[in-house]
Each structure stands twice: as structure tokens, then as C-alpha cells.
Design an enzyme around this catalytic site. Structure first.
Site, PDB file in Angstrom:
ATOM      1  N   CYS A  79       0.866  -1.188   0.000  1.00 53.05           N
ATOM      2  CA  CYS A  79       0.000   0.000   0.000  1.00 53.05           C
ATOM      3  C   CYS A  79       0.900   1.235   0.000  1.00 53.05           C
ATOM      4  CB  CYS A  79      -0.866  -0.029   1.261  1.00 53.05           C
ATOM      5  SG  CYS A  79      -1.969   1.355   1.425  1.00 53.05           S
TER       6      CYS A  79
ATOM      7  N   ARG B 226      -8.757  -8.205   5.519  1.00 57.40           N
ATOM      8  CA  ARG B 226      -7.980  -7.747   4.377  1.00 57.40           C
ATOM      9  C   ARG B 226      -8.926  -7.306   3.265  1.00 57.40           C
ATOM     10  NH1 ARG B 226      -4.603  -7.294   7.519  1.00 57.40           N
ATOM     11  NH2 ARG B 226      -2.429  -7.998   7.511  1.00 57.40           N
TER      12      ARG B 226
ATOM     13  N   ARG C 197      -8.541 -11.543  11.126  1.00 54.81           N
ATOM     14  CA  ARG C 197      -7.644 -10.879  10.165  1.00 54.81           C
ATOM     15  C   ARG C 197      -8.472 -10.324   9.018  1.00 54.81           C
ATOM     16  NH1 ARG C 197      -2.252 -11.670   9.415  1.00 54.81           N
ATOM     17  NH2 ARG C 197      -1.338 -10.983   7.447  1.00 54.81           N
TER      18      ARG C 197
ATOM     19  N   GLU D 276      -4.842  -8.169  -3.435  1.00 53.66           N
ATOM     20  CA  GLU D 276      -5.086  -8.157  -1.987  1.00 53.66           C
ATOM     21  C   GLU D 276      -4.296  -7.029  -1.355  1.00 53.66           C
ATOM     22  OE1 GLU D 276      -3.518  -9.483   2.098  1.00 53.66           O
ATOM     23  OE2 GLU D 276      -2.453  -9.064   0.235  1.00 53.66           O
TER      24      GLU D 276
END
Length: 370
Positions: free
Chosen positions: A89, A178, A176, A132
Site C-alpha cells: 500500500c 484484508r 484478520r 489483496e
């Protein structure tokens, strides 16, 4: 299995996407990963199932196992159906005018877009892009980063769907979240939307509506990933000094209104918090309570850290032998071998994707888009 589809694996890490695409009958024709230790793990685990990936030229360089994505020549990458990538990112220096392909220059997303653009130009447009990222990409740089990415996909001729999924609904005991983006080439794939899987029901079916998650998903317990307690080296139990440090830091943070500190779980906890690449440092985000034995908490072993991401790792076996046959760890899943140091193994698993989530999306990509 006859391989019906081809894919490339960018920012490949230790091959979470490779495992998922292999499970739906896809062949990897090119992979790229710059981290030296991740490359060692990748080769050790996939050279038997995809030997062509590791062919070398006369100079002894890999033909299809690329190191630096910036050096990859798109014209030398074999044609492929699906592009997979968990890209980092990064903010774009958004000029604010086009918000598309040109704005992504200088970032690692640009490399993905550029490979796709070259393939379209040569007459072999990839049908699907499977990407992802961290959940924060949605709000990163006030949402500009994501809007540039989506504008770029559109400009390249792709429709897309994106959503945030949580691994704890897919049969692994880890909370988690994502962000996933699935895009398809408009001229080749005539569908109006991609329905994301939000979880797996207890009998194994895909759940497509978020509201239905309340009705129940594959049950999980942290002890699903445990190696037998009598095989766990005492070195995984944290020292008195570290334990005191964790407790003091948590108390200080609490007084300052911050939520940071250690997180403690036991075998009966439904799931842990998110494992990160820094887990090797002090294990603070996931400590296992051992007060019943009169001991300080312990860290997960590297084997347990890998299982937490859904990798099938045999290690010293299972604390609960029946777990060896559950959906993620039974012999129908590829066995994963740890071939690096403890520190590197933690780092790699913390950076990995959660396998069951990627596998289920891969199934849906084949089913809905291919």
C-alpha cells in the site's frame, strides 16, 4: 490434475496465492518476489509442482522467477489468464487530474498495471486480476489511493468488485481483515458483478451474504493450531522481564487512552488477533496463557504461526489429533515446509495471506468469471 488456467504471482511472498490457484487447477507461469528469504521458501515449496518456474538461462538466471518487479520486462512474461498480487500500500502523488494509469507511476501498483497494459496491447488481455491489500487501503490518503487504483482498472478495460473479508469466518482461528479486489476484462467476461464469499458455513458451503455469518461459520478454536504441549520448547515461554515489560506497557497505554499492549489467548479462545510481520520481536499480539501450568505466557511456534494462516504444516503433529483432518490441514492441502530461521518464518507468515480466504475466492473466480 490437468491445469486449465494460467496465472502469474506478483509480490509472491511465500506463495499463498500459489497454493490457492494450484487448488483450483491453475498453473503458475511467472512469479516475482524481491525478499531473499521469501524466495528461498517459495522455491523450496513449489519447485516440485511447478518446475518450469525455476528454469534458468545460460547465465544461470531464472527465466520466470523474477526478483525485482521493476526489472520485469512485460514482453518476456508468458501470457496468462489471471494476475495475482498482494501489492504494498503506497500513496500516489496524485496530480488530481486523471486519477488513472499515469498517476500510478513510481509505485508498485504501476508495475501490475503496466504488465496488464502490455498484455492487452499484444492481444492477450488477462481475464481476471485478483489483488489483496490491507484493510486501510480503503481510507488510505483519504480514499485517493483506492480511487486511483480503481480508475486505472477501469481505464485498462476492467470492471471490478472489492470488499473486506475476515479470515475468522473461513475456518482459521485468526481475526484478520484484508481488502480484496477482483477485476475482470469487460470484452471477455460478460458479468455485471462478482459475489464475494464472506465465509464458509459449517457444512462447507460458501456464504455470500454478510447477514448470514451470524448463523454460523466453520467453528474455530485456537487449540486447532497447537503442536503437542509436550513438544514445545521452554524457549517459547517469555521471560519474567519481558512479561513484566508487557504488563507495564499495557498499563501505561491504558492510562494514556491507547489500546496497545499484549493480547492473551488460550486454547478455548475462538480466535486470536491478527499476526503481523513483527511477531518475531516479542509475540505481544498473540500470547498463549500458561497460568494453569504456573508459567508465563508463551509465543506461538513458527509451525503454529503458519497454521494460523491456514498453511498445512506437519511440525511435531497436533495437540488435538483430529485437527490434522480438518478442512485446512487434511492431506488434500499442499504440505508447507519451513526452510528458514525462526525469525524469518514468523516474518513470512505475518506478511502472508490467509490461505482459506484466498482459496475460496479462487474457487469463486473460476466459478463466476472463467
Amino acid at each position: 490434475m490437468v491445469k486449465k488456467y494460467t496465472f502469474i504471482d506478483l509480490f509472491a511472498g511465500i506463495g499463498g496465492f500459489h497454493q490457492a490457484m494450484h487448488s483450483v487447477g491453475a498453473k503458475c507461469v511467472f512469479a516475482s518476489e524481491w525478499d531473499k528469504n521469501a524466495r528461498i521458501s517459495y522455491k523450496a515449496n513449489y519447485k516440485d509442482i511447478e518446475p518450469t518456474l525455476f528454469k534458468k538461462n545460460l547465465k544461470g538466471e531464472y527465466l520466470y522467477f523474477n526478483e525485482d518487479i521493476n526489472d520485469a520486462d512485460p514482453t518476456k512474461i508468458p501470457n496468462f489468464d489471471i494476475c495475482c498480487g498482494g501489492f504494498p500500500c503506497q500513496p500516489f502523488s496524485v496530480a488530481g487530474l486523471k486519477r488513472g494509469f499515469e498517476d500510478t507511476r513510481g509505485t508498485l501498483f504501476f508495475n501490475i498495471a503496466n504488465i496488464v497494459k502490455e498484455k492487452i496491447k499484444s492481444g492477450y488481455p488477462p481475464k481476471v486480476l485478483f489483488l489483496e491489500n490491507v484493510r486501510g487501503l480503503k481510507t488510505h490518503d483519504k480514499g485517493k489511493t483506492l480511487s486511483v487504483i480503481l480508475a486505472t482498472l477501469k481505464e485498462l478495460g476492467y470492471n471490478y468488485s472489492y470488499d473486506v473479508l475476515n479470515a475468522k469466518y473461513f475456518g482459521v482461528p485468526q481475526n484478520r481483515e484484508r481488502l480484496f479486489i477482483v477485476a475482470w476484462y469487460r470484452k471477455l467476461v460478460n458479468v455485471s458483478e462478482f459475489k464475494f464469499p464472506y465465509g464458509i458455513a459449517p457444512e462447507g458451503k460458501t456464504i455470500y451474504e454478510k447477514e448470514k455469518l451470524k448463523e454460523g461459520t466453520l467453528p474455530t478454536r485456537v487449540s486447532d493450531i497447537f503442536e503437542p504441549s509436550n513438544t514445545i520448547d521452554p524457549s517459547y515461554t517469555i521471560s519474567d522481564r519481558m512479561w513484566e515489560g508487557h504488563k507495564n506497557r499495557k498499563e501505561r497505554n491504558k492510562q494514556n487512552g491507547k489500546g496497545f499492549g499484549y493480547s492473551l489467548f488460550n486454547g478455548d479462545s475462538a480466535y486470536t488477533s491478527t499476526i503481523s510481520a513483527r511477531y518475531w520481536k516479542d509475540g505481544s499480539e498473540i500470547l498463549i496463557d500458561q497460568s494453569d501450568k504456573g508459567l508465563n505466557p508463551r509465543k506461538l511456534t513458527p509451525v503454529e504461526a503458519g497454521r494460523l494462516q491456514g498453511y498445512r504444516i506437519i511440525g511435531n503433529g497436533w495437540e488435538n489429533p483430529e485437527c490434522a483432518n480438518n478442512q485446512n490441514y487434511n492431506p488434500s492441502n499442499l504440505e508447507y515446509k519451513i526452510v528458514v530461521s525462526k525469525k524469518e518464518a514468523y516474518h513470512q507468515f505475518g506478511n502472508s495471506v490467509a490461505i482459506p480466504v484466498i482459496k475460496r475466492i479462487a474457487m469463486e473466480i473460476i466459478h463466476q468469471l472463467m
